[in-house]
Scaffold this motif. Structure first.
Motif, PDB file in Angstrom:
ATOM      1  N   ASP A 258       0.830  -1.210   0.000  1.00 24.40           N
ATOM      2  CA  ASP A 258       0.000   0.000   0.000  1.00 24.40           C
ATOM      3  C   ASP A 258       0.861   1.255   0.000  1.00 24.40           C
ATOM      4  OD1 ASP A 258      -2.462  -1.166  -0.121  1.00 24.40           O
ATOM      5  OD2 ASP A 258      -2.836  -1.117   2.049  1.00 24.40           O
ATOM      6  N   GLU A 259       1.923   1.235   0.839  1.00 22.19           N
ATOM      7  CA  GLU A 259       2.830   2.378   0.905  1.00 22.19           C
ATOM      8  C   GLU A 259       3.475   2.626  -0.457  1.00 22.19           C
ATOM      9  OE1 GLU A 259       4.114   1.468   5.524  1.00 22.19           O
ATOM     10  OE2 GLU A 259       5.698   1.808   4.060  1.00 22.19           O
ATOM     11  N   ILE A 260       3.852   1.542  -1.127  1.00 23.47           N
ATOM     12  CA  ILE A 260       4.466   1.664  -2.457  1.00 23.47           C
ATOM     13  C   ILE A 260       3.479   2.291  -3.436  1.00 23.47           C
ATOM     14  CG2 ILE A 260       5.254   0.302  -4.439  1.00 23.47           C
ATOM     15  CD1 ILE A 260       6.768  -1.469  -2.418  1.00 23.47           C
ATOM     16  N   ARG A 261       2.215   1.896  -3.347  1.00 19.81           N
ATOM     17  CA  ARG A 261       1.189   2.512  -4.208  1.00 19.81           C
ATOM     18  C   ARG A 261       1.095   4.012  -3.941  1.00 19.81           C
ATOM     19  NH1 ARG A 261      -1.743  -2.009  -2.457  1.00 19.81           N
ATOM     20  NH2 ARG A 261      -1.367  -3.692  -3.912  1.00 19.81           N
ATOM     21  N   THR A 262       1.218   4.377  -2.652  1.00 20.41           N
ATOM     22  CA  THR A 262       1.176   5.804  -2.296  1.00 20.41           C
ATOM     23  C   THR A 262       2.356   6.540  -2.929  1.00 20.41           C
ATOM     24  OG1 THR A 262       0.172   5.187  -0.198  1.00 20.41           O
ATOM     25  CG2 THR A 262       1.028   7.422  -0.362  1.00 20.41           C
ATOM     26  N   HIS A 263       3.564   5.924  -2.825  1.00 18.65           N
ATOM     27  CA  HIS A 263       4.752   6.541  -3.436  1.00 18.65           C
ATOM     28  C   HIS A 263       4.559   6.707  -4.942  1.00 18.65           C
ATOM     29  CE1 HIS A 263       7.538   6.906  -0.149  1.00 18.65           C
ATOM     30  NE2 HIS A 263       7.364   5.668   0.218  1.00 18.65           N
ATOM     31  N   LEU A 264       4.018   5.677  -5.575  1.00 14.97           N
ATOM     32  CA  LEU A 264       3.785   5.715  -7.019  1.00 14.97           C
ATOM     33  C   LEU A 264       2.813   6.836  -7.370  1.00 14.97           C
ATOM     34  CD1 LEU A 264       3.487   1.879  -7.604  1.00 14.97           C
ATOM     35  CD2 LEU A 264       5.195   3.352  -8.678  1.00 14.97           C
ATOM     36  N   GLY A 265       1.792   6.996  -6.522  1.00 14.55           N
ATOM     37  CA  GLY A 265       0.800   8.038  -6.740  1.00 14.55           C
ATOM     38  C   GLY A 265       1.390   9.431  -6.654  1.00 14.55           C
ATOM     39  N   ARG A 266       2.331   9.611  -5.719  1.00 17.81           N
ATOM     40  CA  ARG A 266       2.960  10.926  -5.545  1.00 17.81           C
ATOM     41  C   ARG A 266       3.879  11.265  -6.708  1.00 17.81           C
ATOM     42  NH1 ARG A 266       4.722  10.013   0.476  1.00 17.81           N
ATOM     43  NH2 ARG A 266       2.748  10.335   1.532  1.00 17.81           N
TER      44      ARG A 266
ATOM     45  N   GLN B 135      13.240  -5.627  -5.959  1.00 19.67           N
ATOM     46  CA  GLN B 135      13.639  -5.252  -7.309  1.00 19.67           C
ATOM     47  C   GLN B 135      12.581  -4.356  -7.945  1.00 19.67           C
ATOM     48  OE1 GLN B 135      14.329  -9.215  -8.896  1.00 19.67           O
ATOM     49  NE2 GLN B 135      16.541  -8.881  -8.662  1.00 19.67           N
ATOM     50  N   ARG B 136      13.055  -3.566  -8.916  1.00 14.30           N
ATOM     51  CA  ARG B 136      12.154  -2.634  -9.592  1.00 14.30           C
ATOM     52  C   ARG B 136      10.946  -3.358 -10.172  1.00 14.30           C
ATOM     53  NH1 ARG B 136      11.135  -1.693 -14.453  1.00 14.30           N
ATOM     54  NH2 ARG B 136      12.946  -2.836 -15.204  1.00 14.30           N
ATOM     55  N   GLN B 137      11.161  -4.571 -10.657  1.00 16.07           N
ATOM     56  CA  GLN B 137      10.067  -5.336 -11.283  1.00 16.07           C
ATOM     57  C   GLN B 137       8.883  -5.522 -10.339  1.00 16.07           C
ATOM     58  OE1 GLN B 137      13.230  -5.886 -11.600  1.00 16.07           O
ATOM     59  NE2 GLN B 137      13.788  -6.702 -13.603  1.00 16.07           N
ATOM     60  N   VAL B 138       9.205  -5.679  -9.061  1.00 17.29           N
ATOM     61  CA  VAL B 138       8.137  -5.839  -8.062  1.00 17.29           C
ATOM     62  C   VAL B 138       7.300  -4.566  -7.997  1.00 17.29           C
ATOM     63  CG1 VAL B 138       7.639  -6.226  -5.615  1.00 17.29           C
ATOM     64  CG2 VAL B 138       9.499  -7.490  -6.720  1.00 17.29           C
ATOM     65  N   VAL B 139       8.012  -3.423  -8.025  1.00 15.79           N
ATOM     66  CA  VAL B 139       7.315  -2.132  -7.984  1.00 15.79           C
ATOM     67  C   VAL B 139       6.473  -1.959  -9.247  1.00 15.79           C
ATOM     68  CG1 VAL B 139       7.621   0.372  -7.774  1.00 15.79           C
ATOM     69  CG2 VAL B 139       9.167  -1.167  -6.565  1.00 15.79           C
ATOM     70  N   THR B 140       7.038  -2.389 -10.394  1.00 18.84           N
ATOM     71  CA  THR B 140       6.309  -2.295 -11.663  1.00 18.84           C
ATOM     72  C   THR B 140       5.024  -3.116 -11.600  1.00 18.84           C
ATOM     73  OG1 THR B 140       8.427  -2.099 -12.805  1.00 18.84           O
ATOM     74  CG2 THR B 140       6.510  -2.564 -14.172  1.00 18.84           C
ATOM     75  N   GLN B 141       5.159  -4.305 -11.023  1.00 15.34           N
ATOM     76  CA  GLN B 141       3.977  -5.174 -10.835  1.00 15.34           C
ATOM     77  C   GLN B 141       2.876  -4.457 -10.070  1.00 15.34           C
ATOM     78  OE1 GLN B 141       4.828  -8.709  -8.648  1.00 15.34           O
ATOM     79  NE2 GLN B 141       4.895 -10.007 -10.459  1.00 15.34           N
ATOM     80  N   ILE B 142       3.292  -3.837  -8.972  1.00 19.89           N
ATOM     81  CA  ILE B 142       2.321  -3.122  -8.136  1.00 19.89           C
ATOM     82  C   ILE B 142       1.729  -1.943  -8.907  1.00 19.89           C
ATOM     83  CG2 ILE B 142       2.069  -1.737  -6.026  1.00 19.89           C
ATOM     84  CD1 ILE B 142       4.189  -3.594  -4.760  1.00 19.89           C
ATOM     85  N   ALA B 143       2.599  -1.250  -9.669  1.00 22.68           N
ATOM     86  CA  ALA B 143       2.141  -0.102 -10.453  1.00 22.68           C
ATOM     87  C   ALA B 143       1.096  -0.517 -11.482  1.00 22.68           C
ATOM     88  CB  ALA B 143       3.329   0.566 -11.146  1.00 22.68           C
TER      89      ALA B 143
END
Ligand SMILES: [Zn+2]
Length: 162
Positions: free
Chosen positions: A119-127, A142-150
């Motif tokens: 959830d926090e990562i989604r917030t960062h992505l939103g900002r 890894q960045r790929q994990v963040v991309t997945q969430i994005a």
């Protein structure tokens, strides 16, 4: 032409109250000291604010400070205003150091995110202030994990770790 009386410069008033010694010794502030041990001085007209003496010293020697700049003593003597014993750090620098020291290393090996962290990562992505790689580094994934969430995919956390 009129001449107004010039208020004395802050740096002049500052130096009057400094017991200046060798560059490797503590220069003790001889002016007013707060109960927490830090020396203080009036900022001067028009401001009536009191500011800490070691911040004034840092500003004189290193240039103007941002409010977020934190002036630290390397000698642990709060009354000391020797610029050689002062170091400027920032809040974000402190955060970066904390990330580098502990959390980052630990989570990098675990590579497990809780739902809350996702959830926090989604917030960062939103900002949008940090890149996906930076967010990954912050959470040790890894960045790929963040991309997945994005992309809106549900992150599969490895069991309950909250
Ligand atoms: Zn010192």
């Amino acid at each position: 032409m009129t001449y107004s009386r010039q208020p004395r410069a802050l740096s002049d008033r500052f130096w009057e109250k400094v017991h200046q010694k060798g560059s490797d010794e503590c220069w003790e502030w001889t002016g007013a000291v707060m109960s927490n041990g830090y020396g203080v001085i009036k900022e001067g007209s028009p401001s009536r604010k009191m500011i800490t003496a070691h911040r004034v010293s840092a500003a004189i020697h290193f240039g103007p400070l941002k409010p977020s700049d934190v002036v630290c003593h390397s000698c642990d003597n709060r009354r000391c205003v020797n610029p050689d014993h002062l170091r400027i750090g920032t809040q974000s620098e402190n955060i970066r150091e904390a990330v580098a020291r502990g959390r980052y290393v630990r989570r990098r090996h675990a590579r497990v995110l809780s739902d809350q962290q996702a959830d926090e990562i989604r917030t960062h992505l939103g900002r949008g202030r940090l890149t996906q790689s930076e967010i990954g580094a912050l959470y040790g994934v890894q960045r790929q994990v963040v991309t997945q969430i994005a992309r809106g995919k549900t992150y599969q956390s490895k069991g309950a770790n909250q």
